[in-house]
Design a protein around this motif. Sequence first.
Motif, PDB file in Angstrom:
ATOM      1  N   GLY A  93       0.766  -1.234   0.000  1.00  0.00           N
ATOM      2  CA  GLY A  93       0.000   0.000   0.000  1.00  0.00           C
ATOM      3  C   GLY A  93       0.800   1.288   0.000  1.00  0.00           C
ATOM      4  N   ALA A  94       2.100   1.216  -0.243  1.00  0.00           N
ATOM      5  CA  ALA A  94       2.910   2.440  -0.286  1.00  0.00           C
ATOM      6  C   ALA A  94       2.571   3.247  -1.532  1.00  0.00           C
ATOM      7  N   ARG A  95       2.560   4.561  -1.372  1.00  0.00           N
ATOM      8  CA  ARG A  95       2.310   5.467  -2.494  1.00  0.00           C
ATOM      9  C   ARG A  95       3.591   6.126  -2.981  1.00  0.00           C
ATOM     10  N   SER A  96       4.647   6.098  -2.143  1.00  0.00           N
ATOM     11  CA  SER A  96       5.917   6.709  -2.524  1.00  0.00           C
ATOM     12  C   SER A  96       7.062   5.871  -1.977  1.00  0.00           C
ATOM     13  N   CYS A  97       8.239   6.109  -2.515  1.00  0.00           N
ATOM     14  CA  CYS A  97       9.431   5.421  -2.043  1.00  0.00           C
ATOM     15  C   CYS A  97      10.590   6.406  -2.079  1.00  0.00           C
ATOM     16  N   GLY A  98      11.334   6.481  -1.001  1.00  0.00           N
ATOM     17  CA  GLY A  98      12.475   7.386  -0.925  1.00  0.00           C
ATOM     18  C   GLY A  98      13.758   6.624  -0.685  1.00  0.00           C
ATOM     19  N   LEU A  99      14.863   7.328  -0.851  1.00  0.00           N
ATOM     20  CA  LEU A  99      16.180   6.758  -0.585  1.00  0.00           C
ATOM     21  C   LEU A  99      17.212   7.875  -0.555  1.00  0.00           C
ATOM     22  N   GLU A 100      18.399   7.554  -0.060  1.00  0.00           N
ATOM     23  CA  GLU A 100      19.564   8.421  -0.184  1.00  0.00           C
ATOM     24  C   GLU A 100      20.616   7.658  -0.966  1.00  0.00           C
ATOM     25  N   VAL A 101      21.415   8.393  -1.728  1.00  0.00           N
ATOM     26  CA  VAL A 101      22.491   7.797  -2.508  1.00  0.00           C
ATOM     27  C   VAL A 101      23.666   8.763  -2.515  1.00  0.00           C
ATOM     28  N   ARG A 102      24.862   8.217  -2.412  1.00  0.00           N
ATOM     29  CA  ARG A 102      26.060   9.065  -2.443  1.00  0.00           C
ATOM     30  C   ARG A 102      26.054   9.900  -3.716  1.00  0.00           C
ATOM     31  N   THR A 103      26.438  11.148  -3.581  1.00  0.00           N
ATOM     32  CA  THR A 103      26.436  12.055  -4.733  1.00  0.00           C
ATOM     33  C   THR A 103      27.405  11.598  -5.816  1.00  0.00           C
ATOM     34  N   ASP A 104      28.409  10.799  -5.465  1.00  0.00           N
ATOM     35  CA  ASP A 104      29.383  10.342  -6.464  1.00  0.00           C
ATOM     36  C   ASP A 104      29.058   8.960  -7.034  1.00  0.00           C
ATOM     37  N   ASN A 105      27.910   8.391  -6.691  1.00  0.00           N
ATOM     38  CA  ASN A 105      27.541   7.058  -7.168  1.00  0.00           C
ATOM     39  C   ASN A 105      26.666   7.172  -8.419  1.00  0.00           C
ATOM     40  N   ARG A 106      27.300   7.458  -9.538  1.00  0.00           N
ATOM     41  CA  ARG A 106      26.572   7.660 -10.804  1.00  0.00           C
ATOM     42  C   ARG A 106      25.792   6.428 -11.271  1.00  0.00           C
ATOM     43  N   PRO A 107      26.362   5.219 -11.215  1.00  0.00           N
ATOM     44  CA  PRO A 107      25.578   4.056 -11.662  1.00  0.00           C
ATOM     45  C   PRO A 107      24.284   3.868 -10.863  1.00  0.00           C
ATOM     46  N   ALA A 108      24.353   4.037  -9.549  1.00  0.00           N
ATOM     47  CA  ALA A 108      23.146   3.881  -8.740  1.00  0.00           C
ATOM     48  C   ALA A 108      22.139   4.977  -9.061  1.00  0.00           C
ATOM     49  N   ARG A 109      22.616   6.194  -9.214  1.00  0.00           N
ATOM     50  CA  ARG A 109      21.702   7.295  -9.539  1.00  0.00           C
ATOM     51  C   ARG A 109      20.999   7.043 -10.870  1.00  0.00           C
ATOM     52  N   ALA A 110      21.732   6.507 -11.851  1.00  0.00           N
ATOM     53  CA  ALA A 110      21.132   6.198 -13.150  1.00  0.00           C
ATOM     54  C   ALA A 110      20.052   5.122 -13.008  1.00  0.00           C
ATOM     55  N   LEU A 111      20.323   4.102 -12.193  1.00  0.00           N
ATOM     56  CA  LEU A 111      19.328   3.057 -11.946  1.00  0.00           C
ATOM     57  C   LEU A 111      18.083   3.652 -11.309  1.00  0.00           C
ATOM     58  N   TYR A 112      18.263   4.467 -10.291  1.00  0.00           N
ATOM     59  CA  TYR A 112      17.117   5.038  -9.593  1.00  0.00           C
ATOM     60  C   TYR A 112      16.307   5.948 -10.519  1.00  0.00           C
ATOM     61  N   ALA A 113      16.983   6.716 -11.346  1.00  0.00           N
ATOM     62  CA  ALA A 113      16.267   7.575 -12.304  1.00  0.00           C
ATOM     63  C   ALA A 113      15.460   6.712 -13.272  1.00  0.00           C
ATOM     64  N   ARG A 114      16.039   5.597 -13.706  1.00  0.00           N
ATOM     65  CA  ARG A 114      15.335   4.679 -14.615  1.00  0.00           C
ATOM     66  C   ARG A 114      14.055   4.152 -13.974  1.00  0.00           C
ATOM     67  N   LEU A 115      14.064   4.054 -12.646  1.00  0.00           N
ATOM     68  CA  LEU A 115      12.907   3.542 -11.921  1.00  0.00           C
ATOM     69  C   LEU A 115      11.994   4.651 -11.406  1.00  0.00           C
ATOM     70  N   GLY A 116      12.185   5.864 -11.912  1.00  0.00           N
ATOM     71  CA  GLY A 116      11.266   6.958 -11.618  1.00  0.00           C
ATOM     72  C   GLY A 116      11.621   7.822 -10.424  1.00  0.00           C
ATOM     73  N   PHE A 117      12.799   7.649  -9.866  1.00  0.00           N
ATOM     74  CA  PHE A 117      13.219   8.478  -8.734  1.00  0.00           C
ATOM     75  C   PHE A 117      13.747   9.815  -9.235  1.00  0.00           C
ATOM     76  N   VAL A 118      13.433  10.867  -8.491  1.00  0.00           N
ATOM     77  CA  VAL A 118      13.913  12.216  -8.819  1.00  0.00           C
ATOM     78  C   VAL A 118      14.617  12.792  -7.592  1.00  0.00           C
ATOM     79  N   ASP A 119      15.544  13.712  -7.843  1.00  0.00           N
ATOM     80  CA  ASP A 119      16.270  14.379  -6.764  1.00  0.00           C
ATOM     81  C   ASP A 119      15.356  15.349  -6.029  1.00  0.00           C
ATOM     82  N   LEU A 120      15.425  15.318  -4.700  1.00  0.00           N
ATOM     83  CA  LEU A 120      14.709  16.277  -3.872  1.00  0.00           C
ATOM     84  C   LEU A 120      15.651  17.272  -3.213  1.00  0.00           C
ATOM     85  N   GLY A 121      16.881  16.858  -2.992  1.00  0.00           N
ATOM     86  CA  GLY A 121      17.840  17.730  -2.324  1.00  0.00           C
ATOM     87  C   GLY A 121      19.109  16.983  -1.992  1.00  0.00           C
TER      88      GLY A 121
END
Length: 166
Positions: A93-121
Amino acid sequence: MRWWHLGGIAVLERQVFTLDPWSAELFWSELAQGDSRNYLIAMSAGSIVGYAGLALQGDESYIQTIGVVPAMRGRHVGCRLMIAQLREARRRGARSCGLEVRTDNRPARALYARLGFVDLGVRRGYYQPSGGDAYVMRARPIDTVGYGSMLDQTEAAIDRDARAAS
């Protein structure tokens, strides 16, 4: 993930996150949270090659950790773990999903973006003891038919890639 996996996970954690690994005690603490957590492992040839943790509270979910052993990176292990956790979050029943990722972890950030994650801050000095910065990312709404379809399409693309490679 079960308690008997924790010894191996603690060893892998130091390989995966050389700067700021979780302790075995932290994993124990997470598993002790019961139904508010979902931890998965990925296996290959009888060995743990990846793991992911999800926290759930009300209609929100949060990726606590995700790690893939260096030798298995680039083989979609992380993506499959993320998709499984996002499906579990949706199922509960979750409507959202959050996470933190190291700013220098480009592969992980690309994966998360592919799955619909956006930067909040950015959270300065978030990772300890290294003091590394983290991007705060969120995907929402994950409870829609369209988001479920996107997960299905992403997984189908991974399956096609795997069949083509073999």
